[in-house]
Scaffold this motif. Structure first.
Motif, short mmCIF file in Angstrom:
data_model
loop_
_atom_site.label_atom_id
_atom_site.label_comp_id
_atom_site.label_asym_id
_atom_site.label_seq_id
_atom_site.Cartn_x
_atom_site.Cartn_y
_atom_site.Cartn_z
N LEU A 184 0.80 -1.21 0.00
CA LEU A 184 0.00 0.00 0.00
C LEU A 184 0.84 1.27 0.00
O LEU A 184 0.29 2.36 0.06
CB LEU A 184 -0.97 -0.01 1.19
CG LEU A 184 -2.05 -1.08 1.09
CD1 LEU A 184 -3.05 -0.95 2.23
CD2 LEU A 184 -2.79 -1.01 -0.25
N ARG A 185 2.14 1.12 -0.09
CA ARG A 185 2.97 2.30 -0.37
C ARG A 185 3.13 2.52 -1.88
O ARG A 185 3.72 3.52 -2.29
CB ARG A 185 4.34 2.16 0.31
CG ARG A 185 4.21 2.15 1.83
CD ARG A 185 5.54 2.29 2.52
NE ARG A 185 5.42 1.99 3.94
CZ ARG A 185 6.42 2.04 4.80
NH1 ARG A 185 7.63 2.38 4.38
NH2 ARG A 185 6.22 1.75 6.07
N ASP A 186 2.64 1.58 -2.65
CA ASP A 186 2.58 1.76 -4.10
C ASP A 186 1.33 2.59 -4.40
O ASP A 186 0.21 2.21 -4.03
CB ASP A 186 2.47 0.40 -4.80
CG ASP A 186 2.20 0.55 -6.28
OD1 ASP A 186 3.10 1.01 -7.00
OD2 ASP A 186 1.07 0.24 -6.70
N PRO A 187 1.48 3.74 -5.06
CA PRO A 187 0.35 4.66 -5.24
C PRO A 187 -0.87 4.04 -5.91
O PRO A 187 -2.00 4.27 -5.47
CB PRO A 187 0.94 5.79 -6.11
CG PRO A 187 2.41 5.76 -5.82
CD PRO A 187 2.73 4.30 -5.60
N GLU A 188 -0.66 3.23 -6.94
CA GLU A 188 -1.81 2.66 -7.65
C GLU A 188 -2.53 1.62 -6.79
O GLU A 188 -3.76 1.57 -6.74
CB GLU A 188 -1.35 2.03 -8.97
CG GLU A 188 -2.47 1.39 -9.78
CD GLU A 188 -3.61 2.36 -10.08
OE1 GLU A 188 -4.75 1.88 -10.20
OE2 GLU A 188 -3.37 3.58 -10.21
N THR A 189 -1.76 0.79 -6.08
CA THR A 189 -2.36 -0.19 -5.19
C THR A 189 -3.13 0.50 -4.07
O THR A 189 -4.25 0.11 -3.72
CB THR A 189 -1.29 -1.12 -4.59
OG1 THR A 189 -0.57 -1.74 -5.64
CG2 THR A 189 -1.92 -2.18 -3.71
N ALA A 190 -2.51 1.54 -3.50
CA ALA A 190 -3.17 2.29 -2.42
C ALA A 190 -4.46 2.93 -2.91
O ALA A 190 -5.49 2.91 -2.22
CB ALA A 190 -2.22 3.34 -1.87
N ARG A 191 -4.42 3.52 -4.11
CA ARG A 191 -5.62 4.16 -4.64
C ARG A 191 -6.77 3.16 -4.74
O ARG A 191 -7.90 3.43 -4.34
CB ARG A 191 -5.32 4.76 -6.02
CG ARG A 191 -6.48 5.55 -6.62
CD ARG A 191 -6.38 5.64 -8.13
NE ARG A 191 -6.48 4.33 -8.76
CZ ARG A 191 -7.63 3.66 -8.91
NH1 ARG A 191 -8.77 4.17 -8.46
NH2 ARG A 191 -7.64 2.47 -9.47
N ARG A 192 -6.45 1.98 -5.28
CA ARG A 192 -7.50 0.97 -5.46
C ARG A 192 -8.06 0.50 -4.13
O ARG A 192 -9.29 0.46 -3.94
CB ARG A 192 -6.93 -0.22 -6.24
CG ARG A 192 -7.88 -1.41 -6.37
CD ARG A 192 -7.28 -2.49 -7.24
NE ARG A 192 -6.00 -2.98 -6.76
CZ ARG A 192 -5.87 -3.91 -5.81
NH1 ARG A 192 -6.95 -4.45 -5.25
NH2 ARG A 192 -4.67 -4.33 -5.45
N ILE A 193 -7.19 0.14 -3.18
CA ILE A 193 -7.65 -0.41 -1.91
C ILE A 193 -8.38 0.64 -1.07
O ILE A 193 -9.46 0.37 -0.51
CB ILE A 193 -6.46 -0.99 -1.12
CG1 ILE A 193 -5.88 -2.20 -1.85
CG2 ILE A 193 -6.89 -1.38 0.30
CD1 ILE A 193 -6.81 -3.38 -1.96
N TYR A 194 -7.84 1.85 -1.00
CA TYR A 194 -8.48 2.88 -0.18
C TYR A 194 -9.81 3.31 -0.78
O TYR A 194 -10.76 3.64 -0.05
CB TYR A 194 -7.55 4.08 -0.02
CG TYR A 194 -6.34 3.80 0.85
CD1 TYR A 194 -6.42 2.91 1.92
CD2 TYR A 194 -5.11 4.40 0.60
CE1 TYR A 194 -5.32 2.64 2.71
CE2 TYR A 194 -4.00 4.13 1.39
CZ TYR A 194 -4.11 3.25 2.45
OH TYR A 194 -3.01 2.99 3.23
N LEU B 203 -9.87 16.13 4.86
CA LEU B 203 -8.64 15.94 4.10
C LEU B 203 -8.46 14.48 3.70
O LEU B 203 -8.46 13.59 4.55
CB LEU B 203 -7.44 16.39 4.94
CG LEU B 203 -6.04 16.08 4.39
CD1 LEU B 203 -5.80 16.80 3.06
CD2 LEU B 203 -4.97 16.45 5.40
N ASP B 204 -8.30 14.25 2.41
CA ASP B 204 -8.00 12.91 1.91
C ASP B 204 -7.66 13.03 0.42
O ASP B 204 -7.66 14.13 -0.13
CB ASP B 204 -9.17 11.94 2.12
CG ASP B 204 -8.70 10.52 2.45
OD1 ASP B 204 -7.81 10.03 1.73
OD2 ASP B 204 -9.21 9.92 3.40
N SER B 205 -7.39 11.90 -0.21
CA SER B 205 -7.08 11.91 -1.63
C SER B 205 -8.36 12.18 -2.43
O SER B 205 -9.47 11.92 -1.95
CB SER B 205 -6.46 10.58 -2.05
OG SER B 205 -7.29 9.50 -1.66
#
Length: 495
Positions: free
Chosen positions: A276-286, A348-350
């Motif tokens: 989840l430090r990978d931006p694309e993986t984090a985007r999907r999971i979050y 605040l969030d993405s």
């Protein structure tokens, strides 16, 4: 099939455990076995306890990973921890680990982790499944594990260890399969003949019979002649409203399945199959998490308002400026927005997460007093003396531990005099030996290369250097909150 005798709350708690944490528990025990972690611990009284750093070195792993694996074993009683000294094995654990036939059964169970994820296919076809270039009789394994005659264990403690290592994750996959097939929904109106269930779910009668039998051992189903229905306990716990809520946990559990199957690899090599430090993986999971949380927004809002009432008992929220950092669904900030008609809340969030917040603010008519702030919580400028209340809803375990001192320094600088920082989420005991659900959550954070779950002393060690010298923990529904300030806010009378 006999149903376990349990009160309704206990039954629901057990179901939720199998949906959320059972696979985490199996993964910890299997990784301890695979890493040889337990082989490096002496029996209590027959050798010096092994410190964590030494244990990590023995298994060729990193400190954080070794701790994430061994802490649940301490909470379960399979490992003993002496503060200031280290870890050892109780005589019961040491005894059953010396039984070669028993440990061979444990290693055999480990082989089925990835194959078990193919249970939906096996139930549909009634046939063996292919994995890693070989054919696996998955239905036969389930029959032997749950429906066949029990295999004697060296001791009750050994039987418990085997059940948690070998059956816990298999139970989770049975629930996943039932949800994927829509099986439980078909039982809501009463018992249904097996042949009709097979037609309705598109599954084989043979595979469905095994699955229903396994669900029977969980106290969910029972046979009535040729038909299957809910047990009395399941009928009360799983109705048309609660069943979807219960089944929402399963996709999140499955998102971590592959990573948990390689937990030993993550400990030894720091190679994370779900990073989840990978931006694309984090985007999907979050984004998936925000969507799931949004679906239960109303129930979580009632719980979050309890925290707002707690802060309101300490200081006025009239005209307060509130910052909700890592807002997720926005439920915590919304609760504070509703606590007083003059509060203003910044979420605040993405950007993709904030998309899930907007509909809730509109429905609650909070838009005029809200600001959506798209950004990275570690990279934005929070300003100075800007906010009266800062909320951290379950965000600390998602952050790298090395970033926390600087993060808290920025937040303290942004907090006005008389301001309050509220941290929600799991809280470990001072010894980090419980509660179990918090330790399983911490293990999930490790295997996805995130942060950690902390104890109150660990929070205080981070907060005091930045001037937040007063910190206490409060029990809230489901989880706990840590409230911190500069010592300039009175604690509530009930504290």
């Amino acid at each position: 099939m006999s149903e376990p005798v349990a009160s309704s709350p206990a039954f629901v708690q057990r179901l939720n455990f199998h949906a959320r944490d059972a696979s985490n528990e199996s993964a910890a025990l299997q990784a301890a076995l695979s890493l040889g972690l337990l082989a490096h611990l002496p029996e209590t009284g027959l050798g010096a306890p092994v410190p964590l750093a030494t244990l990590a070195r023995h298994v060729g792993g990193n400190l954080r990973g070794a701790r994430a694996v061994i802490e649940p074993l301490v909470a379960l009683g399979f490992v003993l921890f002496e503060e200031g000294r280290g870890y050892s094995l109780p005589a019961t654990t040491a005894g059953f680990l010396r039984d070669e036939a028993f440990t061979a059964r444990l290693h055999e169970a480990r082989r089925w982790w990835h194959v078990a994820a193919k249970l939906p296919e096996a139930v549909r076809t009634g046939a063996a499944v292919e994995w890693n270039g070989a054919s696996w009789d998955l239905l036969g394994w389930y029959r032997a594990l749950f429906l066949g005659p029990p295999v004697p264990a060296p001791s009750p403690e050994a039987a418990d260890f085997h059940d948690r290592l070998a059956r816990a994750f298999a139970r989770t996959q049975a629930l996943v399969t039932a949800a994927e097939l829509g099986l439980l929904e078909r039982l809501l109106s009463g018992p249904v003949a097996l042949a009709e269930l097979a037609r309705g779910t598109g599954a084989s009668a043979e595979g469905l019979g095994v699955l229903l039998g396994v669900l029977g051992t969980l106290g969910i189903t029972r046979s009535e002649g040729e038909a299957w229905g809910f047990t009395e306990a399941a009928g009360k716990a799983l109705d048309a409203q609660s069943l979807p809520y219960f089944q929402r946990a399963l996709p999140a559990t499955m998102a971590y399945w592959e990573a948990f199957g390689h937990l030993d690899e993550a400990v030894r090599e720091r190679k994370f199959r779900l990073d989840l430090r990978d931006p694309e993986t984090a985007r999907r999971i979050y984004q998936e998490n925000a969507s799931r949380i949004s679906s239960i927004f109303a129930s979580h809002l009632r719980l979050s308002r309890k925290a707002a009432e707690l802060v309101k008992s300490m200081r006025s929220l009239a005209g307060a400026r509130v910052l909700d950092v890592g807002t997720g669904s926005g439920v915590w900030g919304a609760a504070f927005g509703l606590a007083d008609p003059s509060t203003h809340v910044t979420f605040l969030d993405s950007p993709h997460v904030l998309d899930a917040v907007r509909p809730h603010l509109a429905k609650l008519k909070l838009e005029p007093r809200s600001r959506l702030w798209a950004g990275d919580c570690l990279g934005v400028d929070y300003g100075e003396d800007t906010y009266d209340v800062i909320l951290l809803p379950q965000i600390i375990p998602a952050l790298p531990p090395v970033e926390l001192p600087g993060f808290f320094s920025l937040l303290a600088r942004a907090l006005r005099p008389g301001g309050v920082l509220l941290i929600s989420g799991y809280l470990l005991t001072d010894r980090r030996d419980g509660p179990l659900d918090a330790l399983y959550f911490a293990l999930r954070r490790y295997v996805s290369n995130e942060g950690d779950v902390l104890s109150l002393p660990e929070f205080r060690a981070l907060l005091e250097p930045v001037g937040l010298t007063a910190a206490r923990a409060f029990d809230m529904p489901i989880q706990q909150v840590v409230v911190a300030h500069r010592g300039d806010v009175p604690w509530p009378d009930a504290a």
